[in-house]
Motif scaffolding. Structure first.
Motif, mmCIF file in Angstrom:
data_model
loop_
_atom_site.group_PDB
_atom_site.id
_atom_site.type_symbol
_atom_site.label_atom_id
_atom_site.label_comp_id
_atom_site.label_asym_id
_atom_site.label_seq_id
_atom_site.Cartn_x
_atom_site.Cartn_y
_atom_site.Cartn_z
ATOM 1 N N ALA A 28 0.825 -1.208 0.000
ATOM 2 C CA ALA A 28 0.000 0.000 0.000
ATOM 3 C C ALA A 28 0.861 1.261 0.000
ATOM 4 O O ALA A 28 0.539 2.242 -0.682
ATOM 5 C CB ALA A 28 -0.931 -0.009 1.211
ATOM 6 N N GLY A 29 1.971 1.253 0.765
ATOM 7 C CA GLY A 29 2.843 2.419 0.805
ATOM 8 C C GLY A 29 3.433 2.739 -0.557
ATOM 9 O O GLY A 29 3.559 3.910 -0.938
ATOM 10 N N GLU A 30 3.778 1.720 -1.301
ATOM 11 C CA GLU A 30 4.329 1.919 -2.638
ATOM 12 C C GLU A 30 3.267 2.483 -3.581
ATOM 13 O O GLU A 30 3.566 3.371 -4.400
ATOM 14 C CB GLU A 30 4.858 0.585 -3.164
ATOM 15 C CG GLU A 30 5.633 0.688 -4.464
ATOM 16 C CD GLU A 30 6.284 -0.628 -4.838
ATOM 17 O OE1 GLU A 30 5.814 -1.256 -5.795
ATOM 18 O OE2 GLU A 30 7.261 -1.015 -4.142
ATOM 19 N N ARG A 65 7.755 16.237 -7.139
ATOM 20 C CA ARG A 65 9.192 16.542 -6.973
ATOM 21 C C ARG A 65 9.661 16.389 -5.540
ATOM 22 O O ARG A 65 10.870 16.357 -5.277
ATOM 23 C CB ARG A 65 9.477 17.958 -7.470
ATOM 24 C CG ARG A 65 8.740 19.057 -6.748
ATOM 25 C CD ARG A 65 8.866 20.371 -7.503
ATOM 26 N NE ARG A 65 8.194 21.474 -6.838
ATOM 27 C CZ ARG A 65 8.807 22.293 -5.978
ATOM 28 N NH1 ARG A 65 10.085 22.125 -5.697
ATOM 29 N NH2 ARG A 65 8.131 23.274 -5.410
ATOM 30 N N TRP A 66 8.731 16.331 -4.583
ATOM 31 C CA TRP A 66 9.102 16.150 -3.178
ATOM 32 C C TRP A 66 9.196 14.668 -2.794
ATOM 33 O O TRP A 66 9.556 14.356 -1.652
ATOM 34 C CB TRP A 66 8.084 16.833 -2.268
ATOM 35 C CG TRP A 66 7.980 18.310 -2.497
ATOM 36 C CD1 TRP A 66 7.030 18.968 -3.199
ATOM 37 C CD2 TRP A 66 8.879 19.314 -2.003
ATOM 38 N NE1 TRP A 66 7.248 20.319 -3.199
ATOM 39 C CE2 TRP A 66 8.380 20.576 -2.464
ATOM 40 C CE3 TRP A 66 10.042 19.279 -1.230
ATOM 41 C CZ2 TRP A 66 9.015 21.772 -2.174
ATOM 42 C CZ3 TRP A 66 10.672 20.474 -0.928
ATOM 43 C CH2 TRP A 66 10.175 21.704 -1.395
ATOM 44 N N ILE A 67 8.849 13.792 -3.700
ATOM 45 C CA ILE A 67 8.846 12.355 -3.406
ATOM 46 C C ILE A 67 9.927 11.678 -4.221
ATOM 47 O O ILE A 67 9.947 11.767 -5.459
ATOM 48 C CB ILE A 67 7.463 11.728 -3.719
ATOM 49 C CG1 ILE A 67 6.386 12.398 -2.858
ATOM 50 C CG2 ILE A 67 7.491 10.221 -3.488
ATOM 51 C CD1 ILE A 67 4.993 11.943 -3.190
ATOM 52 N N GLU A 68 10.827 11.007 -3.560
ATOM 53 C CA GLU A 68 11.910 10.291 -4.226
ATOM 54 C C GLU A 68 11.448 8.881 -4.570
ATOM 55 O O GLU A 68 11.111 8.101 -3.678
ATOM 56 C CB GLU A 68 13.143 10.221 -3.318
ATOM 57 C CG GLU A 68 14.388 9.650 -3.987
ATOM 58 C CD GLU A 68 14.934 10.570 -5.067
ATOM 59 O OE1 GLU A 68 15.541 10.046 -6.016
ATOM 60 O OE2 GLU A 68 14.737 11.808 -4.970
ATOM 61 N N PRO A 69 11.383 8.530 -5.850
ATOM 62 C CA PRO A 69 10.917 7.185 -6.223
ATOM 63 C C PRO A 69 11.831 6.087 -5.673
ATOM 64 O O PRO A 69 13.037 6.118 -5.876
ATOM 65 C CB PRO A 69 10.950 7.212 -7.752
ATOM 66 C CG PRO A 69 10.936 8.665 -8.124
ATOM 67 C CD PRO A 69 11.675 9.362 -7.026
ATOM 68 N N ASP A 70 11.251 5.137 -4.955
ATOM 69 C CA ASP A 70 12.000 3.985 -4.461
ATOM 70 C C ASP A 70 11.337 2.693 -4.931
ATOM 71 O O ASP A 70 11.408 1.671 -4.261
ATOM 72 C CB ASP A 70 12.100 4.016 -2.927
ATOM 73 C CG ASP A 70 10.741 4.023 -2.250
ATOM 74 O OD1 ASP A 70 9.724 4.147 -2.975
ATOM 75 O OD2 ASP A 70 10.689 3.905 -1.018
ATOM 76 N N TRP A 71 10.665 2.771 -6.080
ATOM 77 C CA TRP A 71 9.991 1.621 -6.651
ATOM 78 C C TRP A 71 10.471 1.424 -8.085
ATOM 79 O O TRP A 71 11.067 2.322 -8.691
ATOM 80 C CB TRP A 71 8.474 1.833 -6.645
ATOM 81 C CG TRP A 71 8.055 3.128 -7.294
ATOM 82 C CD1 TRP A 71 7.897 3.389 -8.617
ATOM 83 C CD2 TRP A 71 7.791 4.378 -6.637
ATOM 84 N NE1 TRP A 71 7.528 4.681 -8.843
ATOM 85 C CE2 TRP A 71 7.453 5.326 -7.636
ATOM 86 C CE3 TRP A 71 7.802 4.780 -5.297
ATOM 87 C CZ2 TRP A 71 7.128 6.638 -7.338
ATOM 88 C CZ3 TRP A 71 7.471 6.089 -5.008
ATOM 89 C CH2 TRP A 71 7.144 7.001 -6.022
ATOM 90 N N SER A 72 10.199 0.260 -8.618
ATOM 91 C CA SER A 72 10.647 -0.035 -9.976
ATOM 92 C C SER A 72 9.692 0.567 -11.002
ATOM 93 O O SER A 72 8.524 0.843 -10.706
ATOM 94 C CB SER A 72 10.728 -1.547 -10.184
ATOM 95 O OG SER A 72 9.432 -2.129 -10.101
ATOM 96 N N MET A 73 10.184 0.749 -12.217
ATOM 97 C CA MET A 73 9.345 1.244 -13.293
ATOM 98 C C MET A 73 8.235 0.255 -13.622
ATOM 99 O O MET A 73 7.131 0.638 -14.018
ATOM 100 C CB MET A 73 10.191 1.514 -14.539
ATOM 101 C CG MET A 73 11.020 2.773 -14.456
ATOM 102 S SD MET A 73 9.971 4.255 -14.285
ATOM 103 C CE MET A 73 9.056 4.194 -15.822
ATOM 104 N N ALA A 74 8.519 -1.046 -13.432
ATOM 105 C CA ALA A 74 7.505 -2.070 -13.687
ATOM 106 C C ALA A 74 6.308 -1.890 -12.749
ATOM 107 O O ALA A 74 5.146 -1.993 -13.174
ATOM 108 C CB ALA A 74 8.093 -3.460 -13.529
#
Length: 348
Positions: free
Chosen positions: A33-35, A49-58
């Motif tokens: 859910a967090g992702e 812009r304030w959120i740093e992606p830590d998930w995959s493009m998939a």
């Protein structure tokens, strides 16, 4: 009324968001859910812009291109059918009335099936061709059902339901005939007859959203008129309501919403029967509450039904209309049983 709407609406929105996260996250690839929240917030202009992606493009592609459009479409379909069902029940003063039982959904499906059969889905008005034609055939079906049911200027409940069953059976035969005659589009027509949200992209959401937004707001603005009609047509007329024109306009708008929903998802039965009736049992008979809460309840119901349709026998997908029928048909039988017992008590 306002305090009840705020309290019930807050609970409904909370359940809606919870259901949205569950339905997006559940599937062949599980997404936390967090992702999901991070992906959705990252797509909001000015906030991403304030959120740093830590998930995959998939994962982002699964959410944005596969699951989110399907889940949102299910929410819009459920809301449209539920609000339309509430309007039908209010105008006809009959808890057994809804677009499916009165044959309007099947009438709309006939229009869509004819267009699919001949390959005319986008020939007249682009992406709006299907909803417009489905509305015309659905409105014609509604007029025929009410004409068949009318007796001495009145429409008895039993005659109305029987007329709806007759029209639904006939129109179902028309769709079945088109399916049997079709070779290239047989699978697509079958999807309409059983209801499905599979392979539906963002364009389908764009088709349905304006119908729900404008139609739902209009019907909500007529909530006081529906409350007056619930007292009886004579009492409503004495209160200054133009009964016949009000009934006609409300039924036409509800039919348009039904047709738009059917044009993107096929025939999904019993949503407009079950959800408004459950909301009425919880909140009371005030349509100022029933209409907006039916939209929330219908959206939640279809999202959970679609989750069951694609997960119970995975990787095989159960038609969505089958899931709603498993819930709605026993509920319909229960309502008939209650009306039978109430009639027996009146006689005795």
């Amino acid at each position: 009324m306002r305090s009840k709407l705020v309290s019930y609406g807050t609970i409904g929105l909370g359940l809606l968001l919870f259901t949205l996260l569950i339905c997006i996250g559940f599937g062949s690839v599980h997404l936390p859910a967090g992702e999901i929240v991070g992906i959705l917030l990252h797509r909001i202009p000015g906030l991403g812009r304030w959120i740093e992606p830590d998930w995959s493009m998939a994962s982002e592609q699964i959410v944005m291109q596969v699951r989110l459009p399907r889940v949102l479409l299910g929410m819009l379909v459920g809301a449209s059918l539920s609000v339309a069902g509430a309007a039908y029940q209010g105008v006809l003063r009959n808890p057994l009335a809804d677009p499916f039982t009165l044959g309007v959904s099947s009438g709309s499906a006939v229009g869509a099936a004819v267009l699919i059969f001949f390959g005319w889905q986008f020939s007249l008005l682009g992406i709006f061709t299907l909803p417009v034609i489905a509305f015309l055939t659905g409105a014609t079906t509604l007029w025929l059902v009410m004409w068949l049911a009318r007796e001495n200027g009145k429409i008895p409940i039993e005659s109305l339901i029987l007329s709806g069953v007759v029209m639904q059976s006939f129109l179902g035969a028309v769709v079945s005939f088109l399916t049997a005659m079709s070779k290239r589009t047989v699978n697509e027509i079958l999807y309409w007859t059983m209801g499905s949200l599979s392979l539906r992209g963002w364009s389908y959401t764009a088709i349905l959203l304006p119908y729900l937004a404008l139609g739902g707001l209009f019907l909500w603005s007529r909530a006081r008129s529906l409350n007056l009609l619930a007292l009886g047509e004579r009492q409503a007329a004495h209160s200054g309501l133009n009964v016949e024109s009000t009934k006609l306009v409300i039924l036409l708008v509800a039919t348009l919403m039904t047709a738009a929903a059917v044009s993107v998802s096929g025939v999904i039965g019993f949503v407009g029967l079950v959800i408004p009736h459950m909301i009425r049992l919880i909140t009371g008979p005030d349509y100022r509450l029933i209409i907006p809460l039916s939209a929330l309840g219908g959206g939640i119901f279809i999202m959970w039904s679609d989750l069951a349709a694609r997960s119970l026998l995975a990787p095989t997908e159960i038609p969505l209309g089958v899931i709603t029928a498993f819930v709605g048909a026993p509920f319909f039988a229960f309502l008939l049983y209650k009306k039978k017992k109430a009639r027996e008590r009146e006689i005795s």
